[in-house]
Design a protein around this motif. Structure first.
Motif, short mmCIF file in Angstrom:
data_model
loop_
_atom_site.label_atom_id
_atom_site.label_comp_id
_atom_site.label_asym_id
_atom_site.label_seq_id
_atom_site.Cartn_x
_atom_site.Cartn_y
_atom_site.Cartn_z
N MET A 114 -6.86 -19.31 -4.40
CA MET A 114 -7.80 -18.24 -4.07
C MET A 114 -9.22 -18.78 -3.94
O MET A 114 -9.97 -18.37 -3.04
CB MET A 114 -7.75 -17.15 -5.13
CG MET A 114 -6.43 -16.40 -5.20
SD MET A 114 -6.43 -15.24 -6.60
CE MET A 114 -4.74 -14.63 -6.53
N GLY A 118 -11.24 -18.65 -0.48
CA GLY A 118 -12.51 -17.94 -0.38
C GLY A 118 -13.61 -18.80 0.21
O GLY A 118 -14.37 -18.36 1.08
N LYS A 121 -12.96 -19.18 3.93
CA LYS A 121 -13.31 -17.98 4.71
C LYS A 121 -14.82 -17.83 4.87
O LYS A 121 -15.29 -17.40 5.93
CB LYS A 121 -12.72 -16.74 4.03
CG LYS A 121 -11.22 -16.60 4.19
CD LYS A 121 -10.76 -15.20 3.86
CE LYS A 121 -9.30 -15.00 4.24
NZ LYS A 121 -8.87 -13.60 4.12
N ILE A 122 -15.57 -18.18 3.85
CA ILE A 122 -17.02 -18.13 3.97
C ILE A 122 -17.49 -19.12 5.03
O ILE A 122 -18.39 -18.82 5.83
CB ILE A 122 -17.68 -18.43 2.61
CG1 ILE A 122 -17.40 -17.27 1.64
CG2 ILE A 122 -19.18 -18.64 2.75
CD1 ILE A 122 -17.85 -17.53 0.23
N SER A 162 -10.23 -10.48 5.11
CA SER A 162 -11.34 -10.28 4.17
C SER A 162 -12.61 -9.95 4.95
O SER A 162 -12.76 -10.33 6.12
CB SER A 162 -11.59 -11.55 3.34
OG SER A 162 -10.47 -11.89 2.56
N VAL A 164 -16.61 -10.65 4.82
CA VAL A 164 -17.63 -11.52 4.24
C VAL A 164 -18.99 -11.00 4.69
O VAL A 164 -19.33 -11.09 5.87
CB VAL A 164 -17.44 -12.98 4.69
CG1 VAL A 164 -18.44 -13.89 3.98
CG2 VAL A 164 -16.01 -13.45 4.44
N PHE A 173 -17.21 -11.23 -3.90
CA PHE A 173 -16.30 -11.58 -2.81
C PHE A 173 -14.98 -12.11 -3.36
O PHE A 173 -13.91 -11.74 -2.88
CB PHE A 173 -16.96 -12.62 -1.91
CG PHE A 173 -16.03 -13.21 -0.89
CD1 PHE A 173 -15.54 -12.44 0.17
CD2 PHE A 173 -15.61 -14.53 -0.99
CE1 PHE A 173 -14.66 -12.98 1.09
CE2 PHE A 173 -14.74 -15.07 -0.07
CZ PHE A 173 -14.27 -14.29 0.99
N LEU A 174 -15.04 -12.96 -4.38
CA LEU A 174 -13.82 -13.51 -4.96
C LEU A 174 -12.96 -12.42 -5.59
O LEU A 174 -11.74 -12.47 -5.51
CB LEU A 174 -14.16 -14.57 -6.01
CG LEU A 174 -14.34 -16.01 -5.53
CD1 LEU A 174 -14.60 -16.94 -6.71
CD2 LEU A 174 -13.15 -16.50 -4.73
N LEU A 177 -11.22 -10.70 -2.76
CA LEU A 177 -10.22 -11.59 -2.17
C LEU A 177 -9.01 -11.73 -3.10
O LEU A 177 -7.86 -11.76 -2.64
CB LEU A 177 -10.84 -12.95 -1.90
CG LEU A 177 -9.91 -13.99 -1.26
CD1 LEU A 177 -10.63 -14.76 -0.15
CD2 LEU A 177 -9.39 -14.98 -2.29
N LYS A 178 -9.26 -11.79 -4.40
CA LYS A 178 -8.16 -11.88 -5.36
C LYS A 178 -7.25 -10.67 -5.25
O LYS A 178 -6.02 -10.80 -5.20
CB LYS A 178 -8.72 -12.01 -6.78
CG LYS A 178 -7.66 -12.02 -7.87
CD LYS A 178 -8.28 -12.10 -9.25
CE LYS A 178 -7.23 -12.11 -10.34
NZ LYS A 178 -7.83 -12.19 -11.71
N THR A 181 -5.31 -10.75 -1.95
CA THR A 181 -4.27 -11.79 -1.96
C THR A 181 -3.08 -11.38 -2.81
O THR A 181 -1.92 -11.57 -2.42
CB THR A 181 -4.86 -13.12 -2.47
OG1 THR A 181 -6.00 -13.48 -1.68
CG2 THR A 181 -3.83 -14.23 -2.40
#
Length: 222
Positions: A114, A118, A121-122, A162, A164, A173-174, A177-178, A181
């Motif tokens: 994860m 992340g 993706k950023i 996601s 961003v 953000f994490l 995303l967690k 996911t």
């Protein structure tokens, strides 16, 4: 050994290699409790069809609106028909950075997968200037212990979406995303091909449907 991908995946190749080595050493292979045909029949059972309906509802809700196309800056004009030509570039991070990433993942209460997803993706958001990022990620598809030693094609691909935004902190953000996911992995058995067909995504011969970029950690990465 030449095997079509429709009946084999990466884990199957390792199984075959291990079993060939065992047979070559005079060992006997332990009997399998089930075979791939049993798995195929199980997929068509009423219980699984009902479960797949729930998975389908989840994925179609995830991609109910417009599906963005990732527009990365490229050196050359994108071909009208995808050719898969390209190169492979290998980079290896040092031990210090690897350790710091693992420590950061522990502090944020996420897995290393994860954390790296992340960060990736950023990066894609920065390069493309887009806020909504979709990345594909393969899953082994062997959730039951009885499937671990069976040769066959079990792999599926998850489309992980996601948002961003510059107003979000990295920690926030994490967390999102967690959650995304974990939900995706809970619904991982729904075939990606079904999502492509039923989402109504506009097909482009020069691109893959839904996502163009894939992220995965090779087995043994930790």
């Amino acid at each position: 050994l030449d095997i079509h991908h429709i009946i084999s995946d990466g884990i199957s190749q390792k199984i075959l290699k291990r079993e060939f080595q065992a047979l070559n050493s005079g060992e006997e292979l332990p009997p399998l409790s089930i075979q791939y045909k049993d798995y195929a029949e199980w997929l068509q059972s009423p219980l699984v069809r009902e479960l797949m309906q729930k998975h389908e509802t989840y994925w179609l809700e995830q991609f109910s609106g417009d599906i963005p196309v990732l527009r990365l800056p490229t050196d050359f004009r994108r071909p009208l028909i995808q050719s898969f030509e390209g190169s492979v570039i290998h980079r290896q991070i040092d031990e210090t950075l690897s350790r710091r990433l693992k420590e950061l993942a522990v502090r944020q209460e996420v897995t290393l997968f994860m954390m790296l997803l992340g960060i990736f993706k950023i990066l894609l958001s920065k390069l493309s200037g887009q806020e909504e990022i979709i990345v594909g990620s393969p899953v082994a598809g062997r959730g039951h212990a009885d499937l671990e030693n069976i040769s066959g094609f079990f792999v599926n691909t998850l489309a992980l979406k996601s948002r961003v935004t510059g107003s979000m902190t990295f920690e926030a953000f994490l967390r999102e995303l967690k959650q995304t996911t974990l939900e995706a992995f809970e619904n991982q058995d729904y075939p990606f091909e079904e999502l492509v067909e039923k989402s109504g995504v506009q097909r482009d011969a020069g691109r893959n449907p839904i996502f163009d970029v894939v992220f995965s950690l090779a087995e043994g990465d930790d």
